[in-house]
Design a protein around this motif. Structure first.
Motif, PDB file in Angstrom:
ATOM      1  N   UNK A   1       0.826  -1.211   0.000  1.00 57.01           N
ATOM      2  CA  UNK A   1       0.000   0.000   0.000  1.00 57.01           C
ATOM      3  C   UNK A   1       0.858   1.257   0.000  1.00 57.01           C
ATOM      4  N   UNK A   2       1.997   1.232   0.680  1.00 52.17           N
ATOM      5  CA  UNK A   2       2.873   2.405   0.719  1.00 52.17           C
ATOM      6  C   UNK A   2       3.573   2.599  -0.620  1.00 52.17           C
ATOM      7  N   UNK A   3       3.987   1.501  -1.246  1.00 52.75           N
ATOM      8  CA  UNK A   3       4.588   1.593  -2.585  1.00 52.75           C
ATOM      9  C   UNK A   3       3.576   2.171  -3.573  1.00 52.75           C
ATOM     10  N   UNK A   4       2.319   1.746  -3.470  1.00 56.13           N
ATOM     11  CA  UNK A   4       1.278   2.279  -4.354  1.00 56.13           C
ATOM     12  C   UNK A   4       1.105   3.784  -4.153  1.00 56.13           C
ATOM     13  N   UNK A   5       1.187   4.241  -2.909  1.00 57.32           N
ATOM     14  CA  UNK A   5       1.090   5.672  -2.646  1.00 57.32           C
ATOM     15  C   UNK A   5       2.249   6.438  -3.247  1.00 57.32           C
ATOM     16  N   UNK A   6       3.446   5.849  -3.221  1.00 55.89           N
ATOM     17  CA  UNK A   6       4.603   6.478  -3.847  1.00 55.89           C
ATOM     18  C   UNK A   6       4.402   6.630  -5.351  1.00 55.89           C
ATOM     19  N   UNK A   7       3.794   5.637  -5.972  1.00 56.26           N
ATOM     20  CA  UNK A   7       3.522   5.716  -7.408  1.00 56.26           C
ATOM     21  C   UNK A   7       2.608   6.901  -7.727  1.00 56.26           C
ATOM     22  N   UNK A   8       1.583   7.099  -6.920  1.00 49.78           N
ATOM     23  CA  UNK A   8       0.674   8.231  -7.127  1.00 49.78           C
ATOM     24  C   UNK A   8       1.416   9.554  -6.955  1.00 49.78           C
ATOM     25  N   UNK A   9       2.232   9.648  -5.918  1.00 59.59           N
ATOM     26  CA  UNK A   9       2.997  10.866  -5.694  1.00 59.59           C
ATOM     27  C   UNK A   9       3.954  11.164  -6.827  1.00 59.59           C
ATOM     28  N   UNK A  10       4.601  10.141  -7.349  1.00 58.60           N
ATOM     29  CA  UNK A  10       5.549  10.331  -8.450  1.00 58.60           C
ATOM     30  C   UNK A  10       4.840  10.753  -9.733  1.00 58.60           C
ATOM     31  N   UNK A  11       3.637  10.245  -9.958  1.00 58.84           N
ATOM     32  CA  UNK A  11       2.873  10.682 -11.130  1.00 58.84           C
ATOM     33  C   UNK A  11       2.563  12.179 -11.033  1.00 58.84           C
ATOM     34  N   UNK A  12       2.194  12.628  -9.843  1.00 63.01           N
ATOM     35  CA  UNK A  12       1.956  14.052  -9.601  1.00 63.01           C
ATOM     36  C   UNK A  12       3.238  14.853  -9.826  1.00 63.01           C
ATOM     37  N   UNK A  13       4.345  14.335  -9.322  1.00 63.05           N
ATOM     38  CA  UNK A  13       5.657  14.966  -9.502  1.00 63.05           C
ATOM     39  C   UNK A  13       5.982  15.130 -10.992  1.00 63.05           C
TER      40      UNK A  13
END
Length: 449
Positions: A284-296
């Motif tokens: 779940x934390x890795x998935x959240x990182x993916x969302x943040x990186x897409x925003x980045x």
């Protein structure tokens, strides 16, 4: 005829963009899979201690080792790029980087080789760090020197965009690996993302083969009698531009410290058992990182495009202030101890760094004269990366181990971002559009670089 030229132009832009970004993608892909593996499994695979949190600290220390060697790589490949050509330097750096990544994927564990295993791992990290020092700066200079003056920010964002793309690929690769049972992840699954880096290596070599040398560099060497290349670009840039090197390093300290805290440290903090961590599920934390990186990634392009219109500094100053605010709320939000809270905090952090990072490569390239540009950009960027991203996950680990209070990590990041703010204010604006408007108001001619 016009449509043919337009198609050729679009193809050229696309090829330059992919060629510039693919190396940064591999660079950040490797750094992220290494950082993820260091946070999750390397403590067991390569660093056997009786203290799991200390084992993680030791593995994060080897993560920092790759950053330490980057300034040396910037010096070596910067000299090659300023003397022999941007493409020559990039090809050598990219090949070394890819081979180091593949080497990590086949390295035997501590159980097989004993102490030789972590020593070889560190050696590969050092080689990758040397290559990293030549890759990102060289790619940025090549892209920007191919760009029309009014689109330098957009071309520079190709390199910046490679960072979140590489990190997204790495997180996605590990997200797939984490579907395996824990024992399989530890025994062999962690190797798969490193071996997949070979595909990025092949793609990069193919794409870069079709990109011409930088027009600016060709102009520098076109007339042998008036060759404007510096004989000693590294020494020249240190002698004459040491202040710029220090200031550009200072700008990057806060950015890389925040970025690698989000990419690497937050993963170990969120998933580690109490009292050091929050004990949340890794997937779940890795998935959240993916969302943040897409925003980045989206904000990389947007902020770079905006910097071509209103100037580099207004956009980057906004990014610093957003990142500073995010650093101060990162751990208070995460302290709620839920997946949603941690992922919300991470997305906010990536939004701020995305705005700051988008125009950064272009800004650094415009700050330095063309004859010593690659040496200057490389040294400034990677000195900041060592003092920021390289040691921050390790320092954050020790801050929590020593004080027991994760809020202190946020204060540490805020202090580094304040330094970045001061350094950015001390440097001049470089965007041609902004300089032209200023020249029109004063009646002077806009400076050319």
């Amino acid at each position: 005829m016009t449509s043919t030229r337009s198609a050729e132009r679009s193809s050229s832009v696309l090829r330059v963009g992919v060629a510039a970004g693919v190396g940064t993608s591999l660079e950040l892909y490797d750094f992220t899979i290494y950082g993820t593996a260091a946070a999750l499994v390397f403590g067991d695979v390569f660093f056997k201690t009786g203290d799991a949190w200390l084992g993680t600290f030791l593995s994060l220390s080897t993560f920092a080792a790759g950053f330490v060697m980057a300034p040396l790589g910037a010096a070596v490949f910067g000299w090659i790029g300023d003397r022999k050509g941007r493409r020559t330097a990039l090809s050598a750096a990219f090949l070394l980087m890819g081979l180091a990544t593949l080497g990590m994927g086949v390295l035997p564990s501590y159980a097989v080789l004993g102490v030789a295993a972590p020593l070889l791992l560190v050696t590969l990290r050092l080689l990758h760090g040397v290559a990293r020092g030549g890759e990102s700066a060289g790619a940025a200079v090549l892209a920007i020197e191919h760009a029309p003056v009014h689109r330098r920010g957009v071309y520079g964002s190709f390199v910046a965009l490679g960072s979140p793309i590489g990190t997204i690929m790495a997180n996605f690769a590990f997200a797939l690996v984490l579907f395996l049972p824990d024992d399989d992840v530890r025994d062999w699954g962690w190797r798969l993302p490193f071996l997949a880096g070979g595909l990025v290596l092949l793609l990069g070599l193919w794409v870069r083969k079709g990109v011409a040398e930088s027009p600016v560099f060709r102009t520098m060497v076109a007339d042998e009698e008036h060759d404007s290349r510096s004989k000693q670009p590294l020494l020249d840039v240190i002698r004459s531009d040491w202040r710029r090197i220090g200031l550009t390093a200072g700008i990057n300290i806060g950015l890389t410290a925040t970025t690698f805290t989000l990419v690497t440290f937050m993963l170990s903090y969120a998933t580690a058992s109490a009292p050091e961590g929050l004990g949340l599920p890794r997937q779940a934390i890795v998935n959240g990182s993916l969302l943040g990186l897409a925003c980045h990634a989206v904000l990389n392009i947007t902020s770079a495009w905006l910097s071509d219109r209103i100037g580099r500094k207004p956009v980057m100053l906004t990014g610093v202030l957003l990142s500073l605010t995010a650093a101060l709320v990162l751990f208070p939000i995460s302290s709620a101890g839920t997946v949603a809270a941690v992922n919300t905090a991470v997305v906010l952090g990536f939004a701020g760094t995305g705005v700051l990072f988008g125009p950064m490569y272009t800004y650094f390239s415009e700050v330095y004269p063309r004859e010593k540009r690659q040496s200057g950009v490389g040294l400034g960027y990677h000195l900041g990366a060592v003092l920021g991203g390289g040691i921050t996950p390790m320092i954050a680990n020790r801050i929590i181990a020593t004080t027991g209070n994760p809020l202190n990590v946020g204060y540490y990041l805020a202090a580094l971002l304040t330094l970045s703010l001061v350094c950015l204010l001390a440097l001049p604006e470089t965007a041609p559009a902004r300089l032209a408007k200023r020249a029109a108001r004063t009646g002077a001619s806009a400076p050319m670089r």
